[in-house]
Write a protein that holds these residues in place. Structure first.
Motif, mmCIF file in Angstrom:
data_model
loop_
_atom_site.group_PDB
_atom_site.id
_atom_site.type_symbol
_atom_site.label_atom_id
_atom_site.label_comp_id
_atom_site.label_asym_id
_atom_site.label_seq_id
_atom_site.Cartn_x
_atom_site.Cartn_y
_atom_site.Cartn_z
ATOM 1 N N ASP A 136 -10.554 -4.515 6.029
ATOM 2 C CA ASP A 136 -9.437 -3.890 5.314
ATOM 3 C C ASP A 136 -9.669 -2.417 5.004
ATOM 4 O OD1 ASP A 136 -8.315 -6.321 5.315
ATOM 5 O OD2 ASP A 136 -8.138 -6.564 3.147
ATOM 6 N N LEU A 137 -10.890 -1.952 5.143
ATOM 7 C CA LEU A 137 -11.173 -0.567 4.773
ATOM 8 C C LEU A 137 -10.499 0.388 5.742
ATOM 9 C CD1 LEU A 137 -14.994 -0.682 3.963
ATOM 10 C CD2 LEU A 137 -13.086 -0.728 2.372
ATOM 11 N N THR A 138 -10.216 1.586 5.250
ATOM 12 C CA THR A 138 -9.708 2.622 6.155
ATOM 13 C C THR A 138 -10.888 3.181 6.931
ATOM 14 O OG1 THR A 138 -10.080 4.347 4.542
ATOM 15 C CG2 THR A 138 -7.934 3.273 4.501
ATOM 16 N N ILE A 139 -10.562 4.027 7.906
ATOM 17 C CA ILE A 139 -11.641 4.570 8.731
ATOM 18 C C ILE A 139 -12.701 5.237 7.873
ATOM 19 C CG2 ILE A 139 -12.218 6.378 10.377
ATOM 20 C CD1 ILE A 139 -10.608 5.105 12.168
ATOM 21 N N GLY A 140 -12.252 6.024 6.933
ATOM 22 C CA GLY A 140 -13.212 6.718 6.074
ATOM 23 C C GLY A 140 -14.074 5.717 5.328
ATOM 24 N N THR A 174 -1.955 6.528 7.415
ATOM 25 C CA THR A 174 -1.847 5.724 8.626
ATOM 26 C C THR A 174 -0.773 4.659 8.475
ATOM 27 O OG1 THR A 174 -4.169 6.091 9.114
ATOM 28 C CG2 THR A 174 -3.137 4.225 10.175
ATOM 29 N N GLU A 182 -4.635 6.251 15.203
ATOM 30 C CA GLU A 182 -5.979 6.489 14.714
ATOM 31 C C GLU A 182 -6.941 5.643 15.539
ATOM 32 O OE1 GLU A 182 -6.840 6.594 10.157
ATOM 33 O OE2 GLU A 182 -6.831 4.540 10.837
ATOM 34 N N ALA A 211 -6.053 11.861 0.679
ATOM 35 C CA ALA A 211 -7.412 11.345 0.703
ATOM 36 C C ALA A 211 -7.497 10.087 1.548
ATOM 37 C CB ALA A 211 -7.881 11.051 -0.714
ATOM 38 N N ASN A 212 -8.704 9.654 1.686
ATOM 39 C CA ASN A 212 -8.990 8.385 2.326
ATOM 40 C C ASN A 212 -8.248 7.232 1.693
ATOM 41 O OD1 ASN A 212 -11.355 6.737 3.633
ATOM 42 N ND2 ASN A 212 -11.509 8.926 4.029
ATOM 43 N N GLY A 213 -7.549 6.471 2.520
ATOM 44 C CA GLY A 213 -6.892 5.290 1.977
ATOM 45 C C GLY A 213 -5.618 5.584 1.225
ATOM 46 N N VAL A 267 0.832 -1.215 0.000
ATOM 47 C CA VAL A 267 0.000 0.000 0.000
ATOM 48 C C VAL A 267 0.860 1.255 0.000
ATOM 49 C CG1 VAL A 267 -1.998 -1.061 1.088
ATOM 50 C CG2 VAL A 267 -0.257 -0.018 2.509
ATOM 51 N N GLY A 319 -2.744 6.084 2.486
ATOM 52 C CA GLY A 319 -1.606 5.411 3.097
ATOM 53 C C GLY A 319 -0.965 6.226 4.206
ATOM 54 N N GLU A 373 -4.961 11.659 12.696
ATOM 55 C CA GLU A 373 -6.375 12.044 12.663
ATOM 56 C C GLU A 373 -6.850 12.520 14.021
ATOM 57 O OE1 GLU A 373 -8.710 11.179 10.037
ATOM 58 O OE2 GLU A 373 -7.228 10.303 8.714
ATOM 59 N N GLN A 402 -7.167 15.047 8.143
ATOM 60 C CA GLN A 402 -8.125 15.177 7.062
ATOM 61 C C GLN A 402 -8.540 16.629 6.909
ATOM 62 O OE1 GLN A 402 -8.780 12.869 5.159
ATOM 63 N NE2 GLN A 402 -8.896 10.908 6.229
HETATM 64 N N1 ATP Z 1 -5.583 -4.075 8.049
HETATM 65 C C1 ATP Z 1 -5.542 -3.889 6.706
HETATM 66 N N2 ATP Z 1 -5.530 -4.973 5.888
HETATM 67 C C2 ATP Z 1 -5.484 -4.807 4.545
HETATM 68 N N3 ATP Z 1 -5.454 -3.615 3.922
HETATM 69 C C3 ATP Z 1 -5.473 -2.505 4.683
HETATM 70 C C4 ATP Z 1 -5.515 -2.594 6.108
HETATM 71 N N4 ATP Z 1 -5.522 -1.342 6.625
HETATM 72 C C5 ATP Z 1 -5.468 -0.516 5.548
HETATM 73 N N5 ATP Z 1 -5.449 -1.219 4.391
HETATM 74 C C6 ATP Z 1 -5.385 -0.640 3.043
HETATM 75 O O1 ATP Z 1 -4.224 0.144 2.915
HETATM 76 C C7 ATP Z 1 -4.463 1.326 2.223
HETATM 77 C C8 ATP Z 1 -3.911 2.520 2.993
HETATM 78 O O2 ATP Z 1 -4.567 2.603 4.244
HETATM 79 P P1 ATP Z 1 -4.240 3.703 5.354
HETATM 80 O O3 ATP Z 1 -4.987 3.310 6.565
HETATM 81 O O4 ATP Z 1 -2.787 3.881 5.480
HETATM 82 O O5 ATP Z 1 -4.897 4.987 4.699
HETATM 83 P P2 ATP Z 1 -5.138 6.431 5.317
HETATM 84 O O6 ATP Z 1 -4.499 7.366 4.377
HETATM 85 O O7 ATP Z 1 -4.719 6.487 6.713
HETATM 86 O O8 ATP Z 1 -6.698 6.551 5.185
HETATM 87 P P3 ATP Z 1 -7.770 7.249 6.198
HETATM 88 O O9 ATP Z 1 -7.670 8.663 6.036
HETATM 89 O O10 ATP Z 1 -9.098 6.756 5.762
HETATM 90 O O11 ATP Z 1 -7.437 6.787 7.573
HETATM 91 C C9 ATP Z 1 -5.949 1.392 1.980
HETATM 92 O O12 ATP Z 1 -6.179 1.100 0.630
HETATM 93 C C10 ATP Z 1 -6.542 0.309 2.840
HETATM 94 O O13 ATP Z 1 -7.602 -0.338 2.169
#
Ligand code: ATP
Ligand code: ATP
Ligand code: LEU
Ligand code: MG
Ligand code: MG
Lengths: 404, 333, 286, 238, 247
Positions: free
Chosen positions: E136-140, D45, D87, D39-41, D20, D43, D164, D196
């Protein structure tokens, strides 16, 4: 897929016999001894032992050169496993007959398999009377049943009243709540009631108990004169110890072929084991009654770890092996039908049996089966009943814990 | 993309159907009764575990209590044949109904409990039932029930020489239970089951009556389990509490499912297909040695499998699939 | 009346033994959410160790409990390292499966090595001694075990609730990752907890051969009762486990006498059901 | 110019072998307040978790104060002086507010020192003091967030990473938190912020990085990012 | 007639009064914003309405029925569905399966339920994640999943508890559009939100809680100027900004 496990060398003639005992699980101790006992008998039969005074010892093999080969199986004390192992022994290993299987609960379904396959099942020491009431045609049992043993207990009790003026009136039972214990207790109750004794305590317990406090307290509170006990192994030691802790004893305690007759019990319990009584089919102290055993026992001791002498249960399994071999030899054939008929038709020499003889009634019960009542005195099994075979007078009533 | 996955699934299901279509002819191909015995046990234990899986896997309520229902089923058959000298069928049906009722009755207090508290409660229930049956004279108590010699055949559900009858019996049982679960998996009930497992509060917020769902799952699971119990009694010719109503038997339901892959359709079958032959063949090979060698090997193998793949055999398969996908993706790129 | 007192004391003394067995399990279960199915077998191993020390080297159980405690610490820690650590964070049930396998191995290795024979130390310092308190008889070995139980329970309690290490243990139990972010070596905590859980049961097993026969199956029922104690007390609650154990001992003793001995375990398991009906998380569970 | 306190060099990470983060590099100088937005997701976190040692990079390196920390377990990373407020709060839910704080200073053995820090934080977050013996689980969302930040600061980190932080806080509090962060930063703690609320974050940050699907797409002084057409469109809804 | 009528609702945890005598109405087809400082009792109010908690006193009427003591699933069936502030994804199920659970409330057939679920997922911008495990989704992502799932139940009243927290402003805009569309479909909304850009432009009415009691109720324009609300909630700086933005 065959799990033959053995190869028959060219020209060698082999009779495969299956053994089926609880080699693991709660009854493993007894099961392993039984297995060793059959192995001992097979060794005596297969080799020449001119100095052993048991049928077939002096010759090598049977039926002109057939050797007995044992195939061992473990039923873990579970009927379902026993039944499928019996099937495997017959179908896969191709055994001629099975000897086993200690626990009555397993012997029932396992011998069922043999019966419907028209194969022979030799049972040494399973003691449920029901086994030989099924009218099976190929099932034979060497040991006396709980029923006969119970009647013996009652006889002794009456004799003590009679000869010793003991005034024994009440009976209590303590037994593990398993097929065996329950059955023994039922027989005991029946016999005692029939003779006019009053049952004041009926105490089953779950085998493998963490303590027997309530059980012994209940006995103590009802204070029966006589106790009939059916506790195995660790439970037996726990029972005795708990009675000591509670500083209580009945006047007489008689035990079915169980923890009481374990050859190491006196080592475990020391002097606390003394003055208990029980039915005994064999003990090293019986040497004068059964002179032929000593030489066989030497082999047996090598096969057990830790090395122990025969006990009343395990020796019956050797008897089963000997009697079966004798019958085959006598029938002169391996035909199951003929061998079974021969077994019924004759009375067999059996120096390893207390009665010296083995003969079967319909259903397969050995009608010559006998046991003596013994009492542990100074760590030795003293014969106390019947009078003609006794070597000692019973210590009676049992000496209280405080006075030992 | 979407079409592709559906295609792949179809291939998988076709293969599976082909395998199942072959199952009925198995008796013709196998001569060894021991192999047949192992196959029967695989089918039976797969069915039992699948029945458990409805509650334990899909609904997430780990029950160590299923041997109670298994035992009730076994007693149903056993008492019909031994005590009342009938054919086993009515006994099994009545027992299965009784098992479902018992399940519903005991689940009322139990469902207030979560996680391990529930698990321990079910296990307490096994111990209670076991000990009560041990002293309950009407059902045979500690003496148990021993089958008499009755005629062979479907009516008595009893065969002596050949194992084919039992084999087909187990196969039908297997078909029924796997069919039921397959149906559930694809329908609302199945989704609700999983939703309750994953989050009861969430499920309720979406209109799922979690108590009713759990009750239904428990009842159905118990009913199917009891059928397996009836079969087991007929197969082993004896019924007693330590044999059918023990914690050890209850553990088998759990172990097989976990080993195969909990909450999955194929898990129980995979688990049984590995665990049962392992148990039977190690015993055949080493049981006679007497030192418990077979059980040591068996135990070690379980430990090794878990260490290597904590998600069960389904996990191993999934890993393989992933690896396969990755290499094929690389190849394609 | 005297009988009642006697029964209550019987029950309490036994309950304390159960507590000693259960406390280690409670620790492991509470902190790691791992069902150690081999707990009863740990007890058995400890009993064997103590027995052999007594039999071969004439060490009294009162002394060998130190050795068996230490040995079981190692056994526990190794169990974690070699087996449990592979299942952490994966499927919740896999640890159960693994420890089930382990219990089978331990049981049968002992059967294989030491034979199924049951063994009892018949000449230890405590063997066979009873204390007579105005007609009420108390077995000394069990009483001593009970005292050890109280001491061990107290020590473990203080350790978990009054020390920095205890904080770390609790934090790890609640959220492993967050605990790591606080600088807690959670891996070390797990090893320690499993080791301590082993050590507790090691102490129990060390004492027991002076009044209970050792054999490969001896741990089974103790293991089961320990499970019930822990759940009845509430997972992770040490005082809860103690209270539950005492209650179980009492119920066993009273019901065993006043109703019937066969029903004593029925009553014990029934007690659990009754307790959780009113308190679904045990006495002191979260 | 001084050496960066944190140097992340081209790291790669993922979950179960699915990458990721595809090569991210960051430099953070001592005393800086740096924001990562995306944006969301994207990376964000995942990047922070990797720095904190909760995930291991499959490639690349992370240097803190010149020492390679990319292989250290999380608790060792904390001991080096990096504190990560994750988070989703991750409080010790059954412990009280106060107990959570004490655990935050787990590495500190001096009782007085711990007391002192708690006092300090209570001044920063008076609500926490009034709830000091309430179990964390029962706090409101915002109260929990404050507790999480306070707990993260209990270890007196040199680098504080906040993920966050504003999530679920009421506007007045967001404002206050931002002020607090600036305050903390002025006191000498280097801060890495994931937000965010892009506008608010960039308003207080010195520099910023913009993350998109596991890569850095833009970086530079906060003001210039705030003015960047692309950033405004993609993240600030303008 | 109002779709929902909250009357004198009080919820106590021990000595703590989380909701104190709260009353308000929601008219069908409107969007009502529920705001208030952290810890004001918004989530608690949600929990009382949706049947997670049994209120200590007061009543809730929904669609003309008293639902005060109904269990959560019955309330959901009647058509009042909520999302959770602390996301509760059904972790080991896929994103699609999660939403299917919601969809099954009104559609018992798998096929039609799937169609509904897919539509809701598309609407919530999760269309390309449907086969991923929800964990697997992020919080959002999880927040949007909550919304999709609730939407799939075909509710009359949708209660969103901070469904937009954790989204960037651009994403918030998308969600606002979505909420508008939901309302256009005739669904009434009760929205808890701290992101004023999100709630101000669309709410027909705002209800403000503080310390468990209602301190203000009215259209957004009035609320912004309400001194008590500024004092308790917005803060001076923020309210200046938002007013500036409005101009
Ligand atoms: N536990 C997990 N298992 C598999 N994939 C994951 C996991 N956690 C996150 N991902 C994937 O990794 C990618 C990056 O996630 P990450 O949590 O780093 O995003 P983020 O920028 O912090 O998003 P947000 O603002 O929503 O918190 C995303 O596509 C998510 O689907
Ligand atoms: N189960 C509970 N037990 C005890 N107190 C509780 C419980 N749930 C909530 N509270 C308390 O009730 C008050 C209101 O909490 P609630 O979660 O409703 O706030 P909120 O308005 O949703 O806040 P936020 O905007 O931060 O989410 C808080 O002070 C909280 O600590
Ligand atoms: C004492 C033993 C010979 C009896 C055996 N346990 C049985 O079940 O019959
Ligand atoms: Mg994130
Ligand atoms: Mg809230």
């Amino acid at each position: 897929v065959g799990f033959a496990g053995t190869t028959v060398l060219a020209g060698e003639k082999v009779i495969k016999i299956g053994t089926l005992f609880p080699l693991t699980g709660p009854c493993a101790l007894a099961g392993q001894r039984c297995q060793a006992s059959v192995a001992t008998a097979a060794e005596v039969i297969n080799n020449q032992y001119p100095d052993i005074n048991v049928p077939l010892a002096a010759q090598k093999g049977i039926l002109d050169g057939y050797r007995i080969e044992l195939v061992h199986a473990d039923h873990q004390g579970k009927p379902d496993v026993g039944k499928s192992e019996a099937e495997r022994l017959f179908n896969q290993e191709g055994v001629y007959a099975i000897i086993g299987s200690y626990n009555s609960s397993v012997t029932k379904p396992a011998s069922f398999v043999a019966e419907r396959k028209k194969k022979i099942f030799m049972c040494g020491c399973s003691s449920s009377a029901a086994l030989t009431k099924r009218k099976f045609k190929r099932f034979f049992r060497m040991a006396p049943t709980d029923e006969t043993e119970s009647m013996e207990f009652v006889e002794v009790t009456e004799w003590l009243n009679h000869a010793g003026n003991a005034g024994l009136e009440t009976v209590g039972l303590i037994y593990e709540n398993s097929e065996f214990g329950k059955h023994a207790a039922d027989e005991g109750k029946k016999a005692a009631k029939a003779a006019g004794f009053k049952i004041v305590a009926d105490v089953p317990f779950s085998p493998g108990a963490t303590n027997l406090n309530s059980e012994v307290r209940t006995l103590k509170a009802n204070d029966p004169d006589v106790i009939y006990g059916a506790c195995l192994g660790g439970d037996y030691t726990l029972w005795v110890r708990t009675m000591k802790q509670m500083n209580w004893l009945p006047k007489v305690a008689m035990n079915y072929c169980t923890g009481y007759q374990d050859p190491v019990i006196t080592k475990q319990l020391g002097p606390d084991a003394n003055y208990f009584m029980g039915g005994t089919g064999y003990s090293p102290e019986f040497a004068e009654l059964m002179p032929a055993v000593a030489a066989v026992e030497k082999i047996y001791k090598k096969k057990t770890n830790p090395s122990v002498p025969f006990d009343s249960d395990s020796i019956q399994e050797a008897v089963a092996m000997f009697v079966l071999a004798q019958a085959i030899e006598k029938a002169g054939t391996l035909d199951h039908e003929k061998v079974a008929q021969t077994l019924y038709a004759n009375e067999w020499e059996s120096p390893l049996s207390l009665g010296g003889k083995v003969a079967f009634a319909e259903g397969g019960q050995n009608i010559k089966a006998k046991s003596l009542i013994t009492q542990l005195q100074g760590g030795a099994y003293k014969r106390v009943f019947p009078a003609d075979l006794a070597d000692t007078r019973p210590v009676f009533p049992m000496i209280p814990w405080g006075d030992r | 993309m979407q079409n592709m996955t559906i295609d792949k699934k179809d291939v998988f299901w076709c293969a599976l159907v082909a395998v199942f279509a072959l199952l009925p002819v198995v008796p013709g191909l196998i001569t060894s009764t021991f192999t047949m015995h192992v196959l029967i046990l695989i089918l039976l234990f797969a069915s039992m575990s699948q029945a458990w899986n409805i509650l334990g896997g899909y609904c997430g309520q780990t029950s160590f209590g299923h041997s109670v229902f298994f035992g009730i089923g076994a007693y149903g058959a056993g008492m019909a044949v031994v005590t009342y000298e009938l054919v086993p069928w009515p006994g099994v049906i009545i027992a299965a109904a009784v098992a479902a009722v018992v399940a519903v009755a005991i689940s009322y207090p139990c469902f207030k409990l979560s996680g391990h508290y529930f698990a321990i409660a079910t296990f307490a229930i096994v111990e209670i039932f076991n000990r009560l049956f041990m002293v309950w004279y009407w059902v045979g108590g500690a003496l148990g029930l021993d089958y008499p010699l009755v005629d062979e055949g479907t009516l008595n559900f009893m065969w002596y020489e050949s194992k084919n009858g039992y084999y087909y019996g187990a196969l039908i049982l297997f078909g029924i239970i796997f069919g039921v679960v397959r149906w559930i998996e694809k329908h609302r009930f199945g989704y609700y089951l999983r939703a309750v497992r994953e989050g009861q509060e969430t499920a309720e917020s979406l209109g799922v009556d979690s108590t009713r769902i759990k009750l239904a799952a428990f009842g159905l699971s118990a009913f199917l389990t009891a059928l397996c119990g009836g079969f087991y009694a007929q197969y082993n010719l004896r019924v007693d509490p330590p044999m059918v109503m023990s914690l050890e038997m209850a553990m088998k339901f759990v172990l097989i499912t976990i080993l195969g892959g909990i909450g999955t359709m194929a898990g129980p079958l995979l688990g049984a297909a590995v665990l049962i032959p392992l148990q039977e063949y190690t015993r055949a090979l080493w049981g006679g040695l007497g030192g418990g060698v077979d059980l040591i090997v068996f135990g070690l193998l379980i430990v090794v499998v878990v260490i290597k793949q904590p998600m069960g055999i389904m996990g191993i398969l999934r890993d393989l699939k992933k690896r396969f996908k990755r290499t094929s993706a690389k190849g394609g790129a | 009346m005297e009988m009642l007192i006697q029964l209550i004391l019987d029950g309490l003394v036994n309950g304390m033994l159960y507590a000693l067995v259960a406390v280690g399990l409670s620790l492991i279960w509470g902190v790691m959410d791992v069902i150690n199915f081999a707990h009863g077998e740990f007890l058995m191993v400890a009993m064997y160790l103590s027995y052999w020390l007594g039999f071969l080297l004439n060490v009294d159980p009162l002394l060998s409990l130190v050795a068996s405690g230490a040995f079981l610490f190692i056994v526990g820690a190794l169990t974690y390292k070699l087996i449990i650590s592979h299942t952490i964070g994966k499927s919740a049930m896999s640890a159960l499966l693994a420890t089930f396998g382990l219990s089978m191995v331990l049981k049968n290795v002992c059967l294989n090595r030491f034979s199924p024979n049951f063994r009892l130390l018949s000449d230890s310092w405590l063997t066979g001694k009873t204390m007579n308190l105005g007609g009420v008889l108390l077995p000394v070995p069990q009483l001593v075990t009970g005292i050890f139980a109280l001491v061990v329970v107290a020590v473990v309690y203080v350790m978990v609730h009054r020390t920095r290490l205890g904080w770390a243990i609790q934090a790890t139990a609640m959220d492993k990752e967050a605990a790591e972010l606080m600088g807690i070596n959670t891996e070390g905590i797990y090893v320690l907890v499993f080791g301590l859980g082993g050590a507790c049961v090691g102490v129990a097993g060390g004492l027991m051969p002076s009044y209970m026969a050792v054999h490969p199956e001896v741990g089974t029922l103790f293991g089961l009762l320990a499970f019930v104690c822990v759940a009845m007390g509430g997972f992770g609650s040490i005082p809860g486990a103690l209270l539950a154990a005492l209650l179980i001992g009492l119920v066993e003793s009273l019901c065993g006498f006043y109703i019937a001995p066969v029903f004593k375990y029925v009553a014990v398991f029934g007690l659990y059901l009754v307790v959780v009906m009113f308190r679904p998380k045990g006495f002191f569970g979260w | 110019m001084t050496d960066p306190i944190l140097k992340v060099d081209n790291i790669l990470t993922g979950y179960d072998g699915v990458p990721v983060i595809h090569g991210i590099s960051l430099d953070i100088n001592p005393g800086e307040l740096v924001a990562i937005v995306g944006a969301n997701g994207a990376g964000k976190t995942s990047t922070m978790r990797t720095i904190a040692g909760l995930m291991k990079p499959t490639a690349g390196s992370i240097h803190f104060n010149g020492e390679d920390i990319s292989r250290l377990p999380a608790h060792m990373v904390l001991r080096r002086g990096i504190s990560y407020v994750p988070e989703g709060r991750r409080l010790f839910s059954k412990l009280t507010v106060r107990e959570n704080l004490v655990l935050g200073a787990y590495m500190e053995k001096d009782k007085h020192e711990i007391e002192g820090r708690i006092e300090e934080l209570y001044r920063l977050f008076p609500v926490l003091e009034s709830r000091s013996s309430q179990v964390a689980e029962t706090l409101s969302g915002g109260e929990q967030q404050m507790l999480a930040i306070a707990r993260g600061m209990m270890s007196k980190p040199r680098l504080l990473m906040l993920d966050e932080m504003s999530l679920g806080l009421m506007p007045a509090l967001v404002e206050k938190m931002m002020d607090t962060i600036v305050q903390v930063n002025r006191n000498g703690v280097t801060i890495l912020l994931v937000e965010q609320m892009v506008q608010e974050a960039l308003e207080i940050a010195h520099r910023g990085y913009v993350l998109q699907t596991g890569r850095i797409v833009e970086s530079g002084p906060a003001e210039s990012l705030l003015d960047s057409e692309q950033v405004r469109k993609a993240y600030m809804g303008m | 007639m109002a779709l929902i009528e909250v009357r004198n609702l009080t919820m106590k945890f021990g000595s703590l009064v989380a909701n104190d005598n709260v009353s308000f109405d929601i008219e069908p087809g409107t969007i009502v914003g529920l705001i208030g400082p952290n810890g004001a009792g918004k989530t608690t109010l949600f929990n009382c309405i949706s049947g997670v908690y049994q209120p200590s006193a007061g009543s809730v009427r929904f669609d003309g029925r008293d639902i005060t003591r109904l269990p959560a699933h019955r309330i959901a069936r009647l058509g009042a569905v909520r999302t959770f502030q602390v996301v509760h994804p059904l972790k080991d199920m896929t994103v699609l399966d999660n939403v299917l659970v919601g969809a099954f409330l009104r559609e018992s057939g798998t096929g039609r339920a799937t169609a509904v679920a897919r539509r809701c997922l598309e609407a919530c911008h999760l269309g390309d994640m449907i086969d991923r495990p929800a964990g697997d989704l992020t919080i959002g992502g999880k927040k949007r999943l909550e919304m999709a799932r609730a939407l799939a139940t075909g509710p009359k009243l949708l209660m969103l508890d901070e469904a937009m927290a954790g989204l960037t402003s651009t994403e918030v805009k998308d969600s606002v559009d979505l909420i508008r569309r939901i309302r256009a479909d005739g669904i009434t909304l009760l929205v808890v939100e701290h992101i004023m850009e999100a709630i101000m432009p669309i709410a027909d009415k705002m209800v403000v809680l503080d310390g468990g009691s209602k301190i203000a109720e009215g259209p957004p324009e009035h609320i912004i100027d309400d001194e008590r609300v500024i004092e308790a909630y917005f803060g001076q700086k923020f309210s200046k900004r938002i007013k500036a933005r409005r101009k």
